[in-house]
Design a protein around this motif. Sequence first.
Motif, mmCIF file in Angstrom:
data_model
loop_
_atom_site.group_PDB
_atom_site.id
_atom_site.type_symbol
_atom_site.label_atom_id
_atom_site.label_comp_id
_atom_site.label_asym_id
_atom_site.label_seq_id
_atom_site.Cartn_x
_atom_site.Cartn_y
_atom_site.Cartn_z
ATOM 1 N N ALA A 1 -2.759 -0.482 4.461
ATOM 2 C CA ALA A 1 -2.550 -1.498 3.202
ATOM 3 C C ALA A 1 -0.835 -0.629 2.986
ATOM 4 O O ALA A 1 0.080 -0.272 3.921
ATOM 5 C CB ALA A 1 -3.603 0.622 2.119
ATOM 6 N N LEU B 1 -9.379 3.439 0.464
ATOM 7 C CA LEU B 1 -8.956 3.425 2.079
ATOM 8 C C LEU B 1 -10.082 4.791 2.473
ATOM 9 O O LEU B 1 -10.109 5.598 3.500
ATOM 10 C CB LEU B 1 -7.871 4.687 1.369
ATOM 11 N N ALA C 1 -10.298 1.541 5.831
ATOM 12 C CA ALA C 1 -8.999 0.887 5.761
ATOM 13 C C ALA C 1 -8.119 0.308 7.109
ATOM 14 O O ALA C 1 -7.194 0.824 7.248
ATOM 15 C CB ALA C 1 -7.663 1.212 4.501
ATOM 16 N N ARG D 1 -3.721 7.097 0.795
ATOM 17 C CA ARG D 1 -2.735 6.612 -0.117
ATOM 18 C C ARG D 1 -1.532 6.347 -0.776
ATOM 19 O O ARG D 1 -0.598 5.669 -0.601
ATOM 20 C CB ARG D 1 -3.566 6.170 -1.433
ATOM 21 N N VAL E 1 0.672 -2.959 5.792
ATOM 22 C CA VAL E 1 -0.681 -3.611 5.510
ATOM 23 C C VAL E 1 -0.872 -4.729 7.028
ATOM 24 O O VAL E 1 0.103 -5.419 6.952
ATOM 25 C CB VAL E 1 -1.571 -4.339 4.598
ATOM 26 N N GLY F 1 -7.609 -2.531 2.763
ATOM 27 C CA GLY F 1 -6.601 -1.560 2.685
ATOM 28 C C GLY F 1 -6.632 -1.643 0.690
ATOM 29 O O GLY F 1 -5.986 -0.604 0.203
#
Length: 552
Positions: A487, A480, A483, A134, A491, A477
Amino acid sequence: MDSSSGAAGRSSLVYLLPLIAKPWLDSSSAAASPSWIPLALALLCVFAASAILFWCFPGGPAWGRSLIFSKKMKNAAAIPGPRGFPVLGSLLDMGALAHRRLAALARSHSAERLMAVSVGSTRMVVSSLPDVARQILASPCFADRPLKQSAQELLFGRAMGFAPYGDYWRRLRRIASGCLFSPRRIAAQEPLRQAETAAMVADISGSAARSNGGGIAVRGFVQRASLNSVMRSVFGRRIGDGEEEVQAMVREGFELLGAFNWSDHLPFLRQWDPQGVVKRCQQLVPRVNAFVRKIIQERRAEMAAAEEENSSSSKAAGGGEDFVHVLLSLQGEDKLEESDMIAVLWEMIFRGTDTTAILTEWALAELVLNPDVQRKLQSEIDSVCPAGQPVRDSDTERMPYLQAVINETLRLHPPGPLLSWARLATHDVEISGYHVPAGTSAMVNMWAITHDPSIWPNPEAFDPERFVENKSFDVRGIDLRLAPFGAGRRVCPGRALGLATVKLWIARLVQEFSWMPCEDSPVDLSEVLKLSCEMVNPLKARPVSRRPAATH
């Protein structure tokens, strides 16, 4: 860029030492005098010593150069990672199973949070944990992507996937979210998806009948349906039987974008183009330009004629127009040059074609291997759509087990296990307590995350029930832990359309057929990473009709 980028440029001269020496080695006077030998030996010694010195650092030679030449890096904690080989680093690990190899390297170096990797002269970091993923994907410092040589040659530097972050990229993103992939537009194109799905079902039914109970190769059917769906969305036309040229262009583009190009990571190879990537791209681009430009000109003429007649009957405001029409209708600051339109439209073909076909094939393979799951899914579909009523988009929203099957397929077989393409640090940034200099490529190993037993119990098992228990899980997204479409700013803009298509396909294919194994061709889940991660051996299965013969 900090001093590390300049240092990398200076130190890259080490790779050119053999080329600098080449005039002495090739000159006619060299044969008459051995005076060049000491110089050549000295240059080779400098090259070898430098290569070994850079290689000694964690992460390998590309990181070694940064740690030696960058003042900021000298005082920073070293990111753990494999050294690989001198000059090459871990380049040889970036093959057909790069996601598995990188996961194993991260475990062996206790570097799941963040691992330093050298791929030739390319400095990389790889994360295999959701919280660090992230940080990377959401950071404005990683809003760019490194531009592959094949992507640059194939015009994608002006398309959304590889365009640098800035005003132009934001304009493309606004067009995509507001015009091309808006919920209203996706809903308006359901008749198109239904028509292509019905055609695929009919083709499979006919092929199964001709096989006399034998198996069929599924990949060809889902690839054809996927390409036709995207072609109709983008260009307003299907691929006809006599248009092998278009299919050949798409296949060639897939191969070029999916190929691992050594010249991307060993710049001194670019002048030779050893894998023929540039040559093949230069042969493909004129064909692409001619094909797309012809369609644009045809659509522009149609729109001009309709405007003269003051008629709007051919293109309703409900979103029935194709992408070409949408782009030609843009006004003001959103209006694109024709060359940019060609790049955007051609990218749509590549980004929208293979993922849906590959994901559908993986899902059907797992359903063949897990008949109990297949029967439960059929029961859900029959309860929502009784008497064989064809499934519609609105029906799939009432099928939680269908969504669970798709989510579990995405978890076990993510089409983009390394999220397709890396991110590029545009500024120095701190990730998970480590200093990451500008110019570093960053990857998220989504495959490692989705196969982590501390996150997913019994991760190697195909178990949709894990998503039935967590019905609110969002694969777009938000979380995580899974995903598959990325993201943050980069994305995938077409994720909603892709999911709508896959849900409809799987629902209809499982509604129409029971998918049985072939005795002479058992399901093989071996995988290979190309543009996406696909089955090495295409799925072969026996589709048995679930409809009475009189009504099928």
